[in-house]
Design an enzyme around this catalytic site. Sequence first.
Site, mmCIF file in Angstrom:
data_model
loop_
_atom_site.group_PDB
_atom_site.id
_atom_site.type_symbol
_atom_site.label_atom_id
_atom_site.label_comp_id
_atom_site.label_asym_id
_atom_site.label_seq_id
_atom_site.Cartn_x
_atom_site.Cartn_y
_atom_site.Cartn_z
ATOM 1 N N SER A 180 -2.700 -7.778 3.364
ATOM 2 C CA SER A 180 -3.204 -7.498 4.716
ATOM 3 C C SER A 180 -3.476 -8.810 5.439
ATOM 4 C CB SER A 180 -4.494 -6.685 4.641
ATOM 5 O OG SER A 180 -4.227 -5.487 3.954
ATOM 6 N N GLY A 240 -3.005 -2.486 -6.930
ATOM 7 C CA GLY A 240 -1.883 -3.424 -7.020
ATOM 8 C C GLY A 240 -2.225 -4.606 -7.914
ATOM 9 N N HIS A 282 0.848 -1.211 0.000
ATOM 10 C CA HIS A 282 0.000 0.000 0.000
ATOM 11 C C HIS A 282 0.875 1.249 0.000
ATOM 12 C CE1 HIS A 282 -2.968 -2.744 2.208
ATOM 13 N NE2 HIS A 282 -3.629 -2.375 1.128
#
Length: 300
Positions: free
Chosen positions: A206, A167, A55
């Site tokens: 994540s 991404g 990120h």
Amino acid sequence: MDLSIKIVSLHRKHNIYTMFIFNDKDSLEAFLNPLINQKKTIGFVPTMGALHEGHQSLIKKSVAENEITVISIFVNPTQFNNPEDLEKYPRTLDRDVTKVKEISDLILIYTPTVEDIYGNNPAAEQFDFDGLELQMEGKHRPGHFDGVGTIIKKFFSIIKPTRAYFGEKDFQQLQIIKKLVAKENLPVEIIGCPIHRANSGLAMSSRNERLSAEAKAKATYIFKTLQEAKEKFQQQSAKDVTQYVYDAFEKDPEFELEYFEIADEETLLPCIEKEPNKKYRGFITVFINGIRLIDNIALY
Ligand code: PAF
């Protein structure tokens, strides 16, 4: 200043600086609209939080290419087909804010409530992405891409970004967002950014937050296998390479391979016979200790 804009004043060494966190769309729009009228360029990085270096690299790119950067931190309920996955999704807002401010104090953070986005009806719009939504993740997570399309369309209409950054780890999502923009004629440029990997090769995600140190070390096997698959694909058929990957994961009971597929990058249709001038990618989803990880590799 609107009360719903939370101003976080923090001490960094001896300097006090401020940073804007918007909890509702009205105050974010009120802040952005004059800037949009002045034709400032706005970069947008949508996230579900639990920010990692992947990120951060998208945010840095946006900061370098635009006058203003907005990042959203919102765990979007309509894209989760599994309630347990939604409940367990990591939520680390304080840490996320610190990571954003390490890049720049001037980044705007939009962290809305479900109600701010959906009112009292958190439901997804139904989309037709010309079949992109029916492949791979679409087969295994029914309704997922309707949820993604819904939230991204809502964000684009609130933020009106010049550019939005996604991404390539979620490569299918990236292609679907490009399709959404093309089909709905949305005035935003979609920028796909390379997968960010740890030194071990593990793709940043994540969901890695939920892996134990051992599972993290083990999960490096995913990228190693993808690299092997890439090498084999130069000589072998898609069918043989696919079989190789299934055999590689069969050996270890700690992994559960949901799918490995070699598909055309543009249409996402599976490769049956290799065709010249087509770009193929290997796409994989693996469970390790019940945590679902996805990755992919360009095979050219
Ligand atoms: O990739 C994600 O984190 C999410 O799907 C996104 C794009 C932020 C939409 O909720």
